[in-house]
Scaffold this motif. Structure first.
Motif, PDB file in Angstrom:
ATOM      1  N   GLU A  93       0.566  -1.049  -0.190  1.00  0.00           N
ATOM      2  CA  GLU A  93      -0.298  -0.023   0.089  1.00  0.00           C
ATOM      3  C   GLU A  93       1.086   1.288  -0.074  1.00  0.00           C
ATOM      4  O   GLU A  93       0.378   1.900  -0.401  1.00  0.00           O
ATOM      5  N   GLN A  94       1.951   1.071   0.757  1.00  0.00           N
ATOM      6  CA  GLN A  94       2.923   2.193   0.895  1.00  0.00           C
ATOM      7  C   GLN A  94       3.560   2.423  -0.477  1.00  0.00           C
ATOM      8  O   GLN A  94       3.552   3.740  -1.716  1.00  0.00           O
ATOM      9  N   ALA A  96       2.743   1.912  -3.385  1.00  0.00           N
ATOM     10  CA  ALA A  96       1.350   2.118  -4.535  1.00  0.00           C
ATOM     11  C   ALA A  96       1.494   1.824  -5.939  1.00  0.00           C
ATOM     12  O   ALA A  96       0.863   2.012  -6.852  1.00  0.00           O
ATOM     13  N   LYS A  97       2.385   0.571  -6.119  1.00  0.00           N
ATOM     14  CA  LYS A  97       3.008  -0.577  -7.784  1.00  0.00           C
ATOM     15  C   LYS A  97       1.595  -0.869  -8.079  1.00  0.00           C
ATOM     16  O   LYS A  97       1.507  -1.643  -7.502  1.00  0.00           O
ATOM     17  N   ASP A 119      -3.787  -6.111  -7.160  1.00  0.00           N
ATOM     18  CA  ASP A 119      -4.878  -5.046  -7.466  1.00  0.00           C
ATOM     19  C   ASP A 119      -5.273  -6.081  -9.419  1.00  0.00           C
ATOM     20  O   ASP A 119      -6.152  -6.030  -9.982  1.00  0.00           O
ATOM     21  N   GLU A 206       1.191   4.977  -9.706  1.00  0.00           N
ATOM     22  CA  GLU A 206       1.124   4.931  -8.608  1.00  0.00           C
ATOM     23  C   GLU A 206       0.556   6.407  -8.131  1.00  0.00           C
ATOM     24  O   GLU A 206      -0.325   5.662  -7.059  1.00  0.00           O
ATOM     25  N   ARG A 209      -3.739   4.508  -8.029  1.00  0.00           N
ATOM     26  CA  ARG A 209      -3.349   3.336  -6.795  1.00  0.00           C
ATOM     27  C   ARG A 209      -3.560   3.997  -5.323  1.00  0.00           C
ATOM     28  O   ARG A 209      -4.234   3.842  -5.314  1.00  0.00           O
ATOM     29  N   ARG A 210      -3.061   5.013  -5.322  1.00  0.00           N
ATOM     30  CA  ARG A 210      -3.658   6.116  -4.227  1.00  0.00           C
ATOM     31  C   ARG A 210      -4.517   5.769  -3.762  1.00  0.00           C
ATOM     32  O   ARG A 210      -4.668   6.155  -3.239  1.00  0.00           O
ATOM     33  N   ASP A 213      -7.017   3.619  -2.859  1.00  0.00           N
ATOM     34  CA  ASP A 213      -6.612   3.600  -1.895  1.00  0.00           C
ATOM     35  C   ASP A 213      -6.810   4.068  -1.039  1.00  0.00           C
ATOM     36  O   ASP A 213      -8.164   4.202  -0.331  1.00  0.00           O
ATOM     37  N   THR A 219      -8.643   3.171   5.990  1.00  0.00           N
ATOM     38  CA  THR A 219      -7.567   2.464   4.790  1.00  0.00           C
ATOM     39  C   THR A 219      -7.607   1.075   5.455  1.00  0.00           C
ATOM     40  O   THR A 219      -7.856   0.474   6.012  1.00  0.00           O
TER      41      THR A 219
END
Length: 259
Positions: A93-94, A96-97, A119, A206, A209-210, A213, A219
């Protein structure tokens, strides 16, 4: 670019990080293996041009992953086990790839949770999925968060509460799998998806994806904190949680005391 590990393989090339689970025969995720996976993710995090991370099993393995090692669920290691496993999802998650799971065989327990955290899922007709933790007297924290989001509340609750397995066709119908192909077409389909991502901007992927999320109601970090508190401070204080793990390791039927 490649790096040597004991239980996984990492290859970074052409904008893709490939993390191959290589602990035959079933890719049981024990603490050292999960820590290696975290190291691999850290390595990928520094590659700004990377457009995707692919998780797959080595050819010599019979399963994508049959889950987290049961012996690591014991009281003396459960904190380290949860920390090592959940750290993988926090890292994903950090960074975000975009993440892709390629599944040819069983993905059970923690193996299924790893799939749920990706994903895009590309699977063969041989794939099987399930969360059998309840049969050991415990529950799957990541699946408790992610599975209802993916397949809906009612079906997710049934699968987690019964520990039932589903085949690839049912997983595809429920939306667990994005692409269902014959085993001999897994690589081609994976490259097809990767080619699409390679045409795009890594920073844009990225950021997107963030955004996806951030758009969720809660979260992963907030949900994990709540679920881990239940797992460690309620579940692991019961007799039955320890009995289920002990019975599995001793190859006997558990004697539940319902306390």
């Amino acid at each position: 670019m490649s790096e040597n590990f004991d239980f996984i393989r990492l290859q970074i090339e052409n904008g893709v990080g490939r993390i191959t689970l290589a602990r035959p025969p079933l890719n049981i995720l024990h603490i050292p293996m999960m820590r290696e996976m975290a190291r691999a993710l850290d390595r990928c995090m520094g590659c700004h041009e990377m457009v995707a991370i692919v998780f797959a099993a080595a050819p010599e393995c019979r399963a994508f992953s049959a889950g987290v090692a049961v012996e690591d669920h014991k009281a003396e290691t459960v904190y380290q086990m949860l920390d090592s496993f959940h750290n993988l999802f926090r890292l994903m998650e950090q960074m975000a790839k975009p993440t892709i799971a390629v599944v040819d065989g069983a993905a059970l327990g923690g193996g299924f949770e790893l799939v749920l955290g990706c994903d895009v899922v590309i699977a063969s007709e041989r794939a099987r999925f399930g969360q059998p933790e309840i049969k050991l007297g415990v529950f799957p924290p990541i699946a408790a968060i992610l599975l209802p989001r993916i397949i809906g509340e009612k079906r997710a609750r049934e699968l987690i509460l019964t520990g039932d397995l589903i085949d690839s066709l049912e997983a595809f119908r429920l939306g667990v799998i994005n692409h269902l192909v014959p085993s001999d077409q897994l690589q081609a389909k994976t490259e097809e998806v990767l080619d699409k991502l390679r045409e795009l901007s890594a920073p844009a992927l990225e950021a997107t994806r963030r955004a996806l999320d951030a758009a969720r109601e809660r979260t992963l970090e907030a949900a994990l904190s709540a679920v881990e508190d239940i797992y460690l401070n309620e579940l692991m204080k019961t007799h039955d949680a320890h009995e289920g793990i002990a019975a599995f390791l001793e190859k006997r039927k558990p004697q539940w005391r319902h306390r």
